[in-house]
Scaffold this active site. Structure first.
Site, PDB file in Angstrom:
ATOM      1  N   ASP A  50      -7.961  -5.263  -0.121  1.00 59.08           N
ATOM      2  CA  ASP A  50      -8.421  -6.087  -1.247  1.00 59.08           C
ATOM      3  C   ASP A  50      -8.113  -7.558  -1.068  1.00 59.08           C
ATOM      4  O   ASP A  50      -8.679  -8.401  -1.755  1.00 59.08           O
ATOM      5  CB  ASP A  50      -7.768  -5.586  -2.541  1.00 59.08           C
ATOM      6  CG  ASP A  50      -8.280  -4.207  -2.886  1.00 59.08           C
ATOM      7  OD1 ASP A  50      -7.527  -3.234  -2.691  1.00 59.08           O
ATOM      8  OD2 ASP A  50      -9.458  -4.105  -3.262  1.00 59.08           O
ATOM      9  N   HIS A  89       0.862  -1.191   0.000  1.00 60.84           N
ATOM     10  CA  HIS A  89       0.000   0.000   0.000  1.00 60.84           C
ATOM     11  C   HIS A  89       0.894   1.236   0.000  1.00 60.84           C
ATOM     12  O   HIS A  89       1.950   1.243   0.613  1.00 60.84           O
ATOM     13  CB  HIS A  89      -0.884   0.011   1.256  1.00 60.84           C
ATOM     14  CG  HIS A  89      -2.065   0.906   1.134  1.00 60.84           C
ATOM     15  ND1 HIS A  89      -1.968   2.256   1.350  1.00 60.84           N
ATOM     16  CD2 HIS A  89      -3.333   0.665   0.760  1.00 60.84           C
ATOM     17  CE1 HIS A  89      -3.158   2.801   1.158  1.00 60.84           C
ATOM     18  NE2 HIS A  89      -4.010   1.863   0.788  1.00 60.84           N
TER      19      HIS A  89
HETATM   20  C1  SDX Z   1      -6.183   0.051  -2.801  1.00 57.51           C
HETATM   21  O1  SDX Z   1      -4.518   4.596  -2.005  1.00 57.51           O
HETATM   22  C2  SDX Z   1      -5.422   3.927  -1.345  1.00 57.51           C
HETATM   23  O2  SDX Z   1      -5.819   4.284  -0.260  1.00 57.51           O
HETATM   24  C3  SDX Z   1      -5.936   2.708  -2.064  1.00 57.51           C
HETATM   25  C4  SDX Z   1      -6.931   1.870  -1.303  1.00 57.51           C
HETATM   26  C5  SDX Z   1      -8.205   2.630  -1.038  1.00 57.51           C
HETATM   27  O3  SDX Z   1      -8.931   2.220  -0.121  1.00 57.51           O
HETATM   28  O4  SDX Z   1      -8.513   3.537  -1.831  1.00 57.51           O
HETATM   29  O5  SDX Z   1      -6.380   1.449  -0.074  1.00 57.51           O
HETATM   30  C6  SDX Z   1      -7.325   0.629  -2.095  1.00 57.51           C
HETATM   31  O6  SDX Z   1      -5.956   0.410  -3.928  1.00 57.51           O
HETATM   32  C7  SDX Z   1      -5.283  -0.930  -2.085  1.00 57.51           C
HETATM   33  C8  SDX Z   1      -4.072  -1.374  -2.973  1.00 57.51           C
HETATM   34  C9  SDX Z   1      -4.578  -2.456  -3.914  1.00 57.51           C
HETATM   35  N1  SDX Z   1      -3.545  -2.818  -4.899  1.00 57.51           N
HETATM   36  C10 SDX Z   1      -2.895  -3.974  -4.859  1.00 57.51           C
HETATM   37  O7  SDX Z   1      -3.041  -4.829  -3.979  1.00 57.51           O
HETATM   38  C11 SDX Z   1      -1.966  -4.211  -6.046  1.00 57.51           C
HETATM   39  C12 SDX Z   1      -0.605  -4.749  -5.544  1.00 57.51           C
HETATM   40  N2  SDX Z   1       0.045  -3.688  -4.799  1.00 57.51           N
HETATM   41  C13 SDX Z   1       1.040  -2.886  -5.534  1.00 57.51           C
HETATM   42  O8  SDX Z   1       0.700  -2.653  -6.867  1.00 57.51           O
HETATM   43  C14 SDX Z   1       1.517  -1.678  -4.738  1.00 57.51           C
HETATM   44  O9  SDX Z   1       1.778  -2.106  -3.469  1.00 57.51           O
HETATM   45  C15 SDX Z   1       0.633  -0.443  -4.647  1.00 57.51           C
HETATM   46  C16 SDX Z   1       0.211   0.042  -5.978  1.00 57.51           C
HETATM   47  C17 SDX Z   1      -0.577  -0.727  -3.824  1.00 57.51           C
HETATM   48  C18 SDX Z   1       1.449   0.628  -3.956  1.00 57.51           C
HETATM   49  O10 SDX Z   1       2.466   0.940  -4.805  1.00 57.51           O
HETATM   50  P1  SDX Z   1       3.541   2.065  -4.381  1.00 57.51           P
HETATM   51  O11 SDX Z   1       3.199   2.773  -3.152  1.00 57.51           O
HETATM   52  O12 SDX Z   1       3.801   2.883  -5.604  1.00 57.51           O
HETATM   53  O13 SDX Z   1       4.695   1.184  -3.950  1.00 57.51           O
HETATM   54  P2  SDX Z   1       5.902   0.958  -4.871  1.00 57.51           P
HETATM   55  O14 SDX Z   1       5.377   0.532  -6.203  1.00 57.51           O
HETATM   56  O15 SDX Z   1       6.787   2.143  -4.787  1.00 57.51           O
HETATM   57  O16 SDX Z   1       6.583  -0.302  -4.177  1.00 57.51           O
HETATM   58  C19 SDX Z   1       7.641  -0.113  -3.310  1.00 57.51           C
HETATM   59  C20 SDX Z   1       8.467  -1.362  -3.516  1.00 57.51           C
HETATM   60  C21 SDX Z   1       8.793  -1.611  -4.986  1.00 57.51           C
HETATM   61  O17 SDX Z   1      10.041  -2.293  -5.022  1.00 57.51           O
HETATM   62  P3  SDX Z   1      11.357  -1.400  -5.410  1.00 57.51           P
HETATM   63  O18 SDX Z   1      11.054  -0.692  -6.719  1.00 57.51           O
HETATM   64  O19 SDX Z   1      11.531  -0.439  -4.252  1.00 57.51           O
HETATM   65  O20 SDX Z   1      12.446  -2.436  -5.531  1.00 57.51           O
HETATM   66  O21 SDX Z   1       7.693  -2.519  -3.105  1.00 57.51           O
HETATM   67  C22 SDX Z   1       7.487  -3.368  -4.210  1.00 57.51           C
HETATM   68  C23 SDX Z   1       7.738  -2.560  -5.466  1.00 57.51           C
HETATM   69  O22 SDX Z   1       8.207  -3.408  -6.509  1.00 57.51           O
HETATM   70  N3  SDX Z   1       6.088  -3.792  -4.151  1.00 57.51           N
HETATM   71  C24 SDX Z   1       5.678  -5.027  -4.366  1.00 57.51           C
HETATM   72  C25 SDX Z   1       4.289  -4.989  -4.170  1.00 57.51           C
HETATM   73  N4  SDX Z   1       3.912  -3.737  -3.874  1.00 57.51           N
HETATM   74  C26 SDX Z   1       5.028  -2.994  -3.870  1.00 57.51           C
HETATM   75  N5  SDX Z   1       6.340  -6.158  -4.699  1.00 57.51           N
HETATM   76  C27 SDX Z   1       5.581  -7.262  -4.834  1.00 57.51           C
HETATM   77  N6  SDX Z   1       4.251  -7.317  -4.662  1.00 57.51           N
HETATM   78  C28 SDX Z   1       3.567  -6.204  -4.318  1.00 57.51           C
HETATM   79  N7  SDX Z   1       2.245  -6.248  -4.143  1.00 57.51           N
END
Ligand code: SDX
Length: 464
Positions: free
Chosen positions: A379, A322
């Site tokens: 989710d 998140h």
């Molecule tokens: C919702 O914003 C809100 O409040 C949203 C929400 C709401 O109620 O409105 O809470 C609802 O959207 C919840 C999130 C649902 N999405 C998912 O479950 C999809 C999987 N999650 C990822 O796509 C990700 O965690 C996000 C999109 C939710 C957050 O992305 P960020 O904040 O941009 O985090 P990031 O991409 O910068 O990740 C930081 C690191 C990265 O690695 P590095 O580039 O630093 O090496 O963490 C890794 C990412 O690759 N990472 C993950 C991951 N999420 C982040 N690696 C593997 N699996 C994951 N799920």
């Protein structure tokens, strides 16, 4: 209807107790910018005069370090796993209120008195039906259309039905627009589902609670009396409350930005639905189930945990991580309990839940996930509960949109009433071509580019 007082003014604290000094180490020039303090959470640097004073922009793709507005609706402390709506903790609300209480709270800033609650219920119930002309729009979609595509279209079309009576400068008309959207979303979502099944569209039954109506609209058939299971209705109530609002998330920010141009509120919420549909946001609950089906069995979990860590692989563990929560999402905690209650009530032994538990167990103990602070989010469990309730996977984000509509419209209303609001117009870091002289096609040199677009109309695509 007596107009409830707006009890939460939205202005950042004006007392400038500190400031930040910005120094350009290239020129040695310095500028001072005031800080603003809210009631909780980080203070902010007021950079509204940054460009006019220092001639520079801030750079923050994804806005991870940017406060786009002041708001009194929801507070999140991602490190502590705290979520408050108008100061009330999300688990208190999920345990002790119904969704209409939370809608009133988000719109008006306080939990309703018994009189305010019954008046609010009546106002919402007044708008649960759809205009019969609007219902005809459904027949224009193919039966296999994704229900979120239908939601975007139908909610957008609402702007054609009320545009002449939605004077957004009139507080009462803003409130009626809010009531209409909250009231109609279950009907709109249920009709998308019924349309996919080829079943008739049931009318809402205003003798039922909001959550009971959602279940009845979705699952009733004209052939039988539909009995609402109280455990399932309670689960639906929790799901709607837990999805009601979440600060300046992508879809809420979309509604605010669209609304900042004084656009029609129904059209703004349609834009929010489009943003929520994305698998990185509200589409994640559908993506969680698809991912669990792809993993299939427990012995394959480790392989997918490795995939999620592989920088060369853009696979992400859906339902984990998140932008704000770097601790457990408090909503996931409540949903985890609801998940087990629903499965127990229905006597379902769901191997998908077992697989989800295995995945959660391994991920929470994996160094990569611990280091990146990736925990299950809202989710991760909602999809499993919705599946147990009988919803097909492609309806999961529709339920998210039904719950989140009150958050979208409460933020739209707050923005419309905030003295500091102005049209949203971010700037950029330009990295394109510098100014160059125009060359007529006769004088342009041949290049080795071999793009042939004939494949677009059936010809053979040549390599670039
Ligand atoms: C919702 O914003 C809100 O409040 C949203 C929400 C709401 O109620 O409105 O809470 C609802 O959207 C919840 C999130 C649902 N999405 C998912 O479950 C999809 C999987 N999650 C990822 O796509 C990700 O965690 C996000 C999109 C939710 C957050 O992305 P960020 O904040 O941009 O985090 P990031 O991409 O910068 O990740 C930081 C690191 C990265 O690695 P590095 O580039 O630093 O090496 O963490 C890794 C990412 O690759 N990472 C993950 C991951 N999420 C982040 N690696 C593997 N699996 C994951 N799920």
């Amino acid at each position: 209807m007596a107009k409830p007082a707006q009890r939460n003014d939205v202005r950042p604290a004006r007392a400038v107790r500190h400031s930040f000094t910005l120094t350009d180490n290239e020129t040695g020039e310095s500028w001072e910018f005031p800080t603003l303090h809210g009631t909780m959470g980080p203070k902010v640097i007021d950079t509204r005069k940054l460009y006019s004073q220092a001639g520079v922009f801030t750079y923050d793709p994804g806005f991870a370090s940017t406060a786009s507005c002041s708001s009194a609706i929801t507070y999140i402390d991602g490190d502590a796993g705290v979520l408050l709506h108008r100061g009330y903790a999300i688990d208190d609300l999920a345990k002790n209120t119904d969704y209409m209480d939370v809608c009133y709270l988000l719109l008006h800033g306080e939990l309703p008195s018994p009189e305010e609650k019954s008046e609010f219920d009546i106002n919402i119930n007044r708008h649960t039906m759809l205009h019969e002309q609007l219902v005809r729009f459904y027949s224009g979609f193919v039966r296999s259309a994704h229900p979120m595509a239908i939601m975007v279209g139908i909610v957008g079309a609402l702007s054609a039905f009320y545009h002449d009576s939605t004077d957004i400068t009139d507080p009462m008309q803003r409130m009626i627009a809010a009531h209409r959207l909250i009231a109609k979303m279950p009907t709109i979502g249920a009709y998308a589902y019924k349309y996919s099944l080829g079943q008739p569209f049931p009318y809402p039954n205003n003798n039922l609670s909001y959550s009971e109506n959602v279940l009845r609209l979705m699952f009733s058939a004209p052939t039988d009396e539909y009995e609402v299971n109280p455990v399932l209705a309670r689960a639906m109530n929790s799901i709607l409350i837990l999805h009601a609002d979440h600060e300046q998330n992508a879809s809420t920010s979309t509604v605010r930005l669209a609304g900042s141009s004084a656009a029609n509120p129904f059209a703004c919420v349609a834009a929010g639905i489009a943003s929520l549909w994305g698998p990185a946001h509200g589409g994640a609950n559908e993506a969680v189930l698809n991912m669990l089906h792809e993993i299939g069995t427990k012995d394959r979990v480790a392989k997918y945990i490795r995939k999620a860590q592989d920088p060369e692989d853009n696979f992400r563990l859906m339902g984990f991580g998140h932008r704000v929560y770097k601790n457990y999402d408090p909503r996931a905690e409540v949903l985890r309990k609801t998940c087990h209650e629903v499965l127990e009530e229905l006597g379902i032994h769901d191997p998908t839940l077992d697989l989800a538990m295995e995945l959660e167990e391994i991920a929470l103990n994996d160094d990569y996930f611990k280091e990146k602070k990736l925990y299950p989010n809202v989710d991760f469990y909602s999809g499993i509960i919705l599946r147990a309730l009988g919803f097909p996977t492609n309806m999961f984000t529709v339920l998210f949109a039904i719950g989140r509509t009150v958050g979208w419209i409460a933020h739209w209303k707050e923005m419309m009433e905030a003295p500091e609001s102005r049209i949203g117009r971010p700037r950029q870091l330009y990295v394109g071509s510098k100014k160059r002289e125009f060359t007529s096609v006769a004088n342009r040199e041949h290049t080795d580019r071999k793009i042939s677009w004939s494949w677009l109309w059936g010809g053979k695509k040549t390599a670039d």
